[in-house]
Design an enzyme around this catalytic site. Sequence first.
Site, PDB file in Angstrom:
ATOM      1  N   ARG A  95      -6.163   8.307   4.969  1.00  0.00           N
ATOM      2  CA  ARG A  95      -7.240   7.565   4.299  1.00  0.00           C
ATOM      3  C   ARG A  95      -8.594   8.186   4.613  1.00  0.00           C
ATOM      4  NH1 ARG A  95      -3.580   2.875   5.289  1.00  0.00           N
ATOM      5  NH2 ARG A  95      -4.285   2.623   7.437  1.00  0.00           N
ATOM      6  N   ASP A 152      -2.216  -2.863  -8.031  1.00  0.00           N
ATOM      7  CA  ASP A 152      -0.983  -3.223  -7.341  1.00  0.00           C
ATOM      8  C   ASP A 152      -0.283  -4.332  -8.128  1.00  0.00           C
ATOM      9  OD1 ASP A 152       0.076  -2.560  -4.314  1.00  0.00           O
ATOM     10  OD2 ASP A 152       0.800  -4.493  -5.032  1.00  0.00           O
ATOM     11  N   CYS A 183       6.756   7.852   1.290  1.00  0.00           N
ATOM     12  CA  CYS A 183       7.039   7.309   2.623  1.00  0.00           C
ATOM     13  C   CYS A 183       8.531   7.102   2.833  1.00  0.00           C
ATOM     14  CB  CYS A 183       6.287   6.000   2.842  1.00  0.00           C
ATOM     15  SG  CYS A 183       6.756   4.684   1.693  1.00  0.00           S
TER      16      CYS A 183
END
Length: 400
Positions: free
Chosen positions: A214, A252, A341
């Site tokens: 980030r 999202d 991930c």
Amino acid sequence: MSLALAVLKKGEGRTLKAGGAWIFDNEIGSVTGAFENGDVVMVHDFDGYPMGRGFINMHSKIRIRMLTRNPDQEINEEFFRQRLKDAWEYRKRTVDTGSCRIVFGEADFLPGLVVDKFSDVLVFQCLALGMDRHKEKLLLILKEILAEDGISIRGVYERSDAREREKEGMRKTKGFLGEPFDTFVHIEENGVKYIVDVKDGQKTGFFLDQKYNRLAIQKLCRGARVLDCFTHTGSFALNAGVAGAKSVLGVDASGLAVAQARENAELNGLSDRVEFLEADVFDLLPSLVEKGEKYDVVVLDPPAFTKSRSSIKNAVKGYREINLRGMKLVKDGGFLATCSCSHFMDFELFTKTIREAARNAHVRLRQVEFRTQAPDHPILWAADESYYLKFYVFQVCREK
């Protein structure tokens, strides 16, 4: 009292001998002596050579999780204290410990145990039966170790609600370990403030593994128009905003996550420049491409599309699709940050998938950097499951 003895089959234990921590059920020839699931057993190779000691669980395909390679090492309070102290000292040397993962399971030689620190709150997760039996002792020891550095822990919450528990023959569980407290915890990371929901947030409440990734995008986002896909509670979007982005849209599918992201934006005084949208990214990206939208920076931080080898083919399609659409939305000379991930989506396969997406999008990629998980999630070589996060930053070129 002597320990039960597990003996490997001839030719088995390759992962263990290469430095891994797991022994699977089909690798064991025999187990002799009395034991209960979760007990420590001695492990020998087929020829009697001592391999060390570990927790046994007959309910799990991971039959033994190794604790030590020293066959004479007693697994007692002194052992756990040293392991926990080593883990904490490592974090102090490698990361900002304001909020960090203190214990990362097998990579810290404490199989099945995860401990995250969010300011003055700890989140415990026990995914192995043997470790679960010691959690009260482990918690007490860890609090004592932190107190030696003047750190007082005001509350502990257990998030042992992952499906891995069921594979160990245990029920999922969550709740306070000790006195109740406000489970909305305020933290600060990279100059960004967050409210972390340790009770109902994903995993343990916040994805600490992306901390320095980030931070890495901040320099690319000054004065930029940014799209952050799969934003969760807004972490990449807020880093872009703090860095001085002109405008940021975070997307999202979870309404709960979007609501929390908006609250985080307000907490940082960014509501005027950082907006959030509840939408399915797979539906939204094609519509943005069709509208001709272009962004200076696009971030793709999806959840793991595969958690088993059997679903890799579908996962590859998902990663290829979002990267293809993401590349089309980046203006010429702009930047794409993209990651996976999933442990099963390994480096080679992820890289190949991005290359195919770039070819189909008719763009050329110039790699800025490749990163992985933050150092508080150390990668233990030979324990493949500890290496899961792959993070690329590319410059997207069309007219060169």
